[in-house]
Design a protein around this motif. Structure first.
Motif, PDB file in Angstrom:
ATOM      1  N   LEU A 188       1.040  -1.222  -0.161  1.00  0.00           N
ATOM      2  CA  LEU A 188       0.209  -0.247   0.623  1.00  0.00           C
ATOM      3  C   LEU A 188       0.505   0.912  -0.138  1.00  0.00           C
ATOM      4  O   LEU A 188       0.438   2.323  -0.560  1.00  0.00           O
ATOM      5  CB  LEU A 188      -0.493  -0.038   0.982  1.00  0.00           C
ATOM      6  CG  LEU A 188      -1.937  -1.279   1.508  1.00  0.00           C
ATOM      7  CD1 LEU A 188      -2.727  -0.865   2.833  1.00  0.00           C
ATOM      8  CD2 LEU A 188      -2.796  -0.955   0.057  1.00  0.00           C
ATOM      9  N   ILE A 189       2.084   1.124   0.072  1.00  0.00           N
ATOM     10  CA  ILE A 189       3.146   2.647   0.819  1.00  0.00           C
ATOM     11  C   ILE A 189       3.376   2.404  -1.082  1.00  0.00           C
ATOM     12  O   ILE A 189       3.284   3.992  -1.514  1.00  0.00           O
ATOM     13  CB  ILE A 189       3.833   1.888   1.080  1.00  0.00           C
ATOM     14  CG1 ILE A 189       3.705   1.813   2.508  1.00  0.00           C
ATOM     15  CG2 ILE A 189       5.881   2.816   1.186  1.00  0.00           C
ATOM     16  CD1 ILE A 189       5.198   1.490   4.048  1.00  0.00           C
ATOM     17  N   ASN A 190       2.918   1.490  -1.865  1.00  0.00           N
ATOM     18  CA  ASN A 190       4.120   1.687  -3.335  1.00  0.00           C
ATOM     19  C   ASN A 190       2.684   1.871  -4.027  1.00  0.00           C
ATOM     20  O   ASN A 190       2.015   0.918  -4.271  1.00  0.00           O
ATOM     21  CB  ASN A 190       5.070   0.857  -3.566  1.00  0.00           C
ATOM     22  CG  ASN A 190       5.764   1.640  -4.813  1.00  0.00           C
ATOM     23  OD1 ASN A 190       5.404   2.635  -5.387  1.00  0.00           O
ATOM     24  ND2 ASN A 190       6.542   0.486  -5.797  1.00  0.00           N
ATOM     25  N   THR A 191       1.943   3.102  -3.729  1.00  0.00           N
ATOM     26  CA  THR A 191       0.575   3.082  -5.506  1.00  0.00           C
ATOM     27  C   THR A 191       1.098   3.674  -6.600  1.00  0.00           C
ATOM     28  O   THR A 191      -0.188   4.149  -7.259  1.00  0.00           O
ATOM     29  CB  THR A 191      -0.393   4.097  -3.914  1.00  0.00           C
ATOM     30  OG1 THR A 191      -0.044   5.464  -4.308  1.00  0.00           O
ATOM     31  CG2 THR A 191      -0.634   3.448  -2.714  1.00  0.00           C
ATOM     32  N   LYS A 192       2.275   4.040  -7.051  1.00  0.00           N
ATOM     33  CA  LYS A 192       2.450   4.960  -8.017  1.00  0.00           C
ATOM     34  C   LYS A 192       2.751   3.087  -9.035  1.00  0.00           C
ATOM     35  O   LYS A 192       1.901   3.861 -10.181  1.00  0.00           O
ATOM     36  CB  LYS A 192       3.748   4.832  -8.454  1.00  0.00           C
ATOM     37  CG  LYS A 192       4.186   6.413  -7.229  1.00  0.00           C
ATOM     38  CD  LYS A 192       5.016   6.588  -7.398  1.00  0.00           C
ATOM     39  CE  LYS A 192       5.765   7.875  -6.889  1.00  0.00           C
ATOM     40  NZ  LYS A 192       7.346   9.021  -6.820  1.00  0.00           N
ATOM     41  N   SER A 193       2.490   2.246  -8.949  1.00  0.00           N
ATOM     42  CA  SER A 193       3.163   0.928  -9.869  1.00  0.00           C
ATOM     43  C   SER A 193       1.296   0.586  -9.788  1.00  0.00           C
ATOM     44  O   SER A 193       1.169   0.194  -8.874  1.00  0.00           O
ATOM     45  CB  SER A 193       4.077   0.092 -10.052  1.00  0.00           C
ATOM     46  OG  SER A 193       4.011  -0.605  -8.164  1.00  0.00           O
ATOM     47  N   LYS A 194       1.508  -0.535 -10.782  1.00  0.00           N
ATOM     48  CA  LYS A 194      -0.068  -1.261 -11.336  1.00  0.00           C
ATOM     49  C   LYS A 194       0.012  -2.279 -10.349  1.00  0.00           C
ATOM     50  O   LYS A 194       0.400  -3.287 -11.379  1.00  0.00           O
ATOM     51  CB  LYS A 194      -0.802  -1.063 -12.333  1.00  0.00           C
ATOM     52  CG  LYS A 194      -1.076   0.547 -13.043  1.00  0.00           C
ATOM     53  CD  LYS A 194      -1.267   0.493 -14.510  1.00  0.00           C
ATOM     54  CE  LYS A 194      -1.951   2.077 -14.355  1.00  0.00           C
ATOM     55  NZ  LYS A 194      -2.155   1.863 -16.325  1.00  0.00           N
ATOM     56  N   LEU A 195      -0.377  -2.531  -9.711  1.00  0.00           N
ATOM     57  CA  LEU A 195       0.155  -3.942  -8.821  1.00  0.00           C
ATOM     58  C   LEU A 195      -1.038  -4.751  -9.608  1.00  0.00           C
ATOM     59  O   LEU A 195       0.008  -6.108  -9.017  1.00  0.00           O
ATOM     60  CB  LEU A 195      -1.300  -4.020  -7.281  1.00  0.00           C
ATOM     61  CG  LEU A 195      -0.394  -5.401  -6.268  1.00  0.00           C
ATOM     62  CD1 LEU A 195       0.749  -5.387  -5.954  1.00  0.00           C
ATOM     63  CD2 LEU A 195      -1.357  -4.696  -4.871  1.00  0.00           C
TER      64      LEU A 195
END
Length: 284
Positions: A56-63
């Motif tokens: 959730l911390i890294n929201t830039k990449s499309k999980l």
């Protein structure tokens, strides 16, 4: 992702395998009769809960983009986890780990099948000698379902490591581990329901603890095998066998016999030689 040195990658794998032995020991220490599928489901769920905050911390990449290979790898991972529990419950810790550590050996022919990795005379010779070592460790005259289960785990470990090359590069290590465990939860849940055992929360702490250790190991594998060719570093995986022998003696009073020592040497030493040979070629 930038390349790392072969030496640094091998150090990381050594540390990862020591941690993985602790995970195996915790699983082996579980009471007899523990519901296997329920325990594996607990491991999947606790892994997802542990990793979710970091995702959730890294929201830039499309999980959830390009998850096809995560789905495949997640179910290979789940399949291996089931047989890992079965083999650890029935065999000495060092014997199980000796069989587990045939994974780097299996990566040689599987790498050729998957990616047409070059098979040289040394790699073929190492495979043949390693196969003899497997026979000595497993002892076909005393072969059991537990030994077969351990061999299946080794195949899934080798396959998982090779499938890392198929994963999208926009997913970091934490996201990769998250998706690997998440994708297997529906099938793990269906297996736990099919198992039809009363819900037992007592193995939850063991599941979470062993999971933490194995996630560290898996994360290291994703990190190093994405950046360094497998045949150059896979021999470092075998250092965990020494840890398994020590933990087996101290925790479970399991003294290895001579067949384990000889078979493990036939598996490990040729691969160490192969890694050294590849390292010399790389320097040239």
């Amino acid at each position: 992702m930038p390349k790392m040195s072969v030496g640094f990658a091998m150090v990381l794998l050594v540390l990862g395998n020591i941690v993985a032995v602790l995970s195996d020991a915790l699983i082996k220490n579980m009471p007899t009769g523990t519901a296997v599928y329920q325990f594996v489901l607990f491991r999947q769920l606790t892994a997802v809960l542990m990793l979710l905050p970091f995702c959730l911390i890294n929201t830039k990449s499309k999980l959830f983009s390009h998850v096809k290979w995560h789905f495949v790898r997640g179910h290979v991972w789940l399949f291996g986890a089931i047989f890992m529990v079965l083999s650890l419950q029935a065999l000495p810790l060092a014997t199980v780990n000796a069989i587990f550590y045939t994974a780097p050996l299996l990566m040689l022919p599987l790498g050729f099948l998957f990616y047409r990795d070059k098979l040289t005379i040394p790699t073929i010779a190492v495979s043949i000698i390693g196969f003899i070592g497997i026979i000595i460790v497993v002892q076909p005259t005393q072969i059991s379902l537990a030994a077969i289960s351990a061999l299946i785990v080794a195949v899934t470990m080798a396959t998982n490591n090779l499938l890392i090359r198929k994963l999208p590069y926009h997913h970091n290590v934490v996201q990769t581990l998250f998706l690997t465990n998440l994708m297997g939860i529906p099938f793990a849940l269906s297996l736990a329901i099919w198992e039809n055992q009363p819900l037992d929360w007592s193995p939850l702490l063991t599941a979470a603890s062993s999971n933490l250790f194995i996630l560290i190991y898996a994360g290291i594998c994703v990190f190093v095998y994405r950046t360094v060719e497998a045949h150059k570093i896979s021999s470092a995986e075998y250092t965990g066998l020494l840890g398994a022998v020590v933990v087996g003696i101290m925790w479970f009073d399991e003294v290895p016999d001579m067949s384990l020592v000889i078979g493990s040497a036939l598996i490990i030493l040729p691969l160490v030689w192969l890694a050294a040979l590849e390292s010399v070629k790389h320097k040239k």
